[in-house]
Enzyme design. Structure first.
Site, PDB file in Angstrom:
ATOM      1  N   TRP A  17     -30.674  27.982   4.176  1.00  0.00           N
ATOM      2  CA  TRP A  17     -29.266  27.645   4.355  1.00  0.00           C
ATOM      3  C   TRP A  17     -29.115  26.115   4.384  1.00  0.00           C
ATOM      4  CZ3 TRP A  17     -25.909  31.652   4.308  1.00  0.00           C
ATOM      5  CH2 TRP A  17     -24.557  31.330   4.528  1.00  0.00           C
ATOM      6  N   HIS A  51     -33.624  38.835   6.206  1.00  0.00           N
ATOM      7  CA  HIS A  51     -33.467  38.805   7.663  1.00  0.00           C
ATOM      8  C   HIS A  51     -32.275  39.640   8.115  1.00  0.00           C
ATOM      9  CE1 HIS A  51     -30.487  35.774   6.455  1.00  0.00           C
ATOM     10  NE2 HIS A  51     -29.894  36.015   7.625  1.00  0.00           N
ATOM     11  N   ASP A  53     -29.080  39.734  10.959  1.00  0.00           N
ATOM     12  CA  ASP A  53     -28.294  38.941  11.907  1.00  0.00           C
ATOM     13  C   ASP A  53     -28.068  39.795  13.153  1.00  0.00           C
ATOM     14  OD1 ASP A  53     -27.889  36.949  10.009  1.00  0.00           O
ATOM     15  OD2 ASP A  53     -25.802  37.509   9.588  1.00  0.00           O
ATOM     16  N   HIS A  57     -25.357  35.915  16.698  1.00  0.00           N
ATOM     17  CA  HIS A  57     -25.292  34.830  15.701  1.00  0.00           C
ATOM     18  C   HIS A  57     -23.869  34.266  15.580  1.00  0.00           C
ATOM     19  CE1 HIS A  57     -25.801  32.567  12.042  1.00  0.00           C
ATOM     20  NE2 HIS A  57     -25.275  33.469  11.249  1.00  0.00           N
ATOM     21  N   HIS A 158     -18.636  39.129   8.630  1.00  0.00           N
ATOM     22  CA  HIS A 158     -19.563  39.298   9.762  1.00  0.00           C
ATOM     23  C   HIS A 158     -18.831  39.912  10.962  1.00  0.00           C
ATOM     24  CE1 HIS A 158     -22.175  36.407   7.620  1.00  0.00           C
ATOM     25  NE2 HIS A 158     -23.152  36.839   8.389  1.00  0.00           N
ATOM     26  N   GLU A 170     -29.596  40.722   5.312  1.00  0.00           N
ATOM     27  CA  GLU A 170     -29.274  39.769   4.248  1.00  0.00           C
ATOM     28  C   GLU A 170     -30.531  39.317   3.512  1.00  0.00           C
ATOM     29  OE1 GLU A 170     -25.380  37.678   6.300  1.00  0.00           O
ATOM     30  OE2 GLU A 170     -27.354  37.073   7.008  1.00  0.00           O
TER      31      GLU A 170
HETATM   32  N1  LIG Z   1     -23.938  33.209   8.515  1.00  0.00           N
HETATM   33  C1  LIG Z   1     -25.124  32.940   7.742  1.00  0.00           C
HETATM   34  C2  LIG Z   1     -25.952  31.851   8.274  1.00  0.00           C
HETATM   35  C3  LIG Z   1     -25.239  30.656   8.658  1.00  0.00           C
HETATM   36  O1  LIG Z   1     -24.039  30.604   8.715  1.00  0.00           O
HETATM   37  C4  LIG Z   1     -26.088  29.514   8.949  1.00  0.00           C
HETATM   38  C5  LIG Z   1     -27.451  29.683   8.983  1.00  0.00           C
HETATM   39  C6  LIG Z   1     -28.266  28.609   9.280  1.00  0.00           C
HETATM   40  C7  LIG Z   1     -27.734  27.368   9.506  1.00  0.00           C
HETATM   41  C8  LIG Z   1     -26.362  27.200   9.460  1.00  0.00           C
HETATM   42  C9  LIG Z   1     -25.528  28.284   9.181  1.00  0.00           C
HETATM   43  N2  LIG Z   1     -24.167  28.157   9.139  1.00  0.00           N
HETATM   44  C10 LIG Z   1     -23.520  26.968   9.307  1.00  0.00           C
HETATM   45  O2  LIG Z   1     -22.303  26.915   9.196  1.00  0.00           O
HETATM   46  C11 LIG Z   1     -25.962  34.174   7.727  1.00  0.00           C
HETATM   47  O3  LIG Z   1     -25.366  35.183   7.876  1.00  0.00           O
HETATM   48  O4  LIG Z   1     -27.162  34.152   7.585  1.00  0.00           O
HETATM   49 ZN   LIG Z   2     -25.130  36.661   8.119  1.00  0.00          ZN
HETATM   50 ZN   LIG Z   3     -28.224  35.432   8.601  1.00  0.00          ZN
END
Ligand SMILES: N[C@@H](CC(=O)c1ccccc1NC=O)C(=O)O
Ligand SMILES: [Zn+2]
Ligand SMILES: [Zn+2]
Length: 206
Positions: A17, A51, A53, A57, A158, A170
């Site tokens: 990410w 992975h 969530d 998260h 989400h 995901e």
């Molecule tokens: N929502 C994303 C992950 C995510 O938003 C994220 C993951 C790692 C570092 C920053 C993130 N989002 C920052 O806005 C997910 O579902 O994996």
């Molecule tokens: Zn996610």
């Molecule tokens: Zn995630």
């Protein structure tokens, strides 16, 4: 072949990410140095590769990784193929009879160049979520890094999924998997107070 590995390989330099912790594996001690064993060390984000969530998260009051119900992550699963789709909505899903499907894995093939993190991905639209709930889906898996658009801050999908008690998987790799019914195993690590966990995800052919 009676099973498929649907996990992304964990390798240094793999896409993460934007701004997130780079994935790194290396030997902390080599056999030469220690005189007896190689010992590795991992540095990684909980959202690395394939992975799940945990609700925590995106929801302060949500379940953490160690509190998740493992039965969600093991059991019958349906793979469907939705190529060239920008949005996973009610219309796209309604072309399939998904009644009684507890675990739905969606192959879009939208993430082709696996060496780089995608800018644009199909996202799950909230109108699909109520249908999923009605059909009995408990786990939704996608072959892209998120169920929401990459630049989303609201994380509508989400939240909508979580509100209906549907868990999120995901970054699965489905490009080699035909549509059909399988047995899924994709267990999170018991990370105490965690927000997510990498998983080894496999499908057994039924
Ligand atoms: N929502 C994303 C992950 C995510 O938003 C994220 C993951 C790692 C570092 C920053 C993130 N989002 C920052 O806005 C997910 O579902 O994996
Ligand atoms: Zn996610
Ligand atoms: Zn995630």
């Amino acid at each position: 072949m009676d099973w498929y590995d649907i996990s992304a390989p964990l390798v240094n330099g793999m896409p993460v990410w934007p701004g997130d912790t780079p994935y790194q594996f290396g030997l902390q001690w080599t056999k030469d140095e220690s005189g007896s064993v190689n010992v590795g060390r991992l540095t990684l984000s909980t959202h690395t590769g394939t992975h799940i969530d945990a609700p925590y998260h995106f929801d302060e009051a949500g379940k953490k990784t160690h509190q998740l119900d493992l039965s969600v992550y093991m059991g019958p699963a349906r793979v469907i193929y939705l190529p060239d789709c920008a949005r996973i909505g009610k219309a796209e899903l309604s072309a399939h009879d998904l009644r009684g499907v507890e675990r739905l894995l969606i192959r879009t093939d939208a993430w082709q160049v696996k060496e780089t993190f995608p800018h644009m991905i199909p996202h799950v639209s909230p109108d699909a979520v109520l249908c999923l709930k009605e059909w009995g889906v408990r786990l939704l898996g996608v072959d892209v890094p998120s169920v929401d658009p990459i630049d989303s801050k609201e994380l509508e999908a989400h939240h909508a999924l979580n509100q209906q008690g549907i868990h999120i998987l995901e970054g699965i790799v489905l490009s080699h998997v035909p549509e059909g019914d399988y047995e899924l195993i994709a267990l999170p690590l018991p990370i105490v107070d965690g927000d997510a966990s990498p998983v080894r995800a496999v499908l057994r052919v039924k």
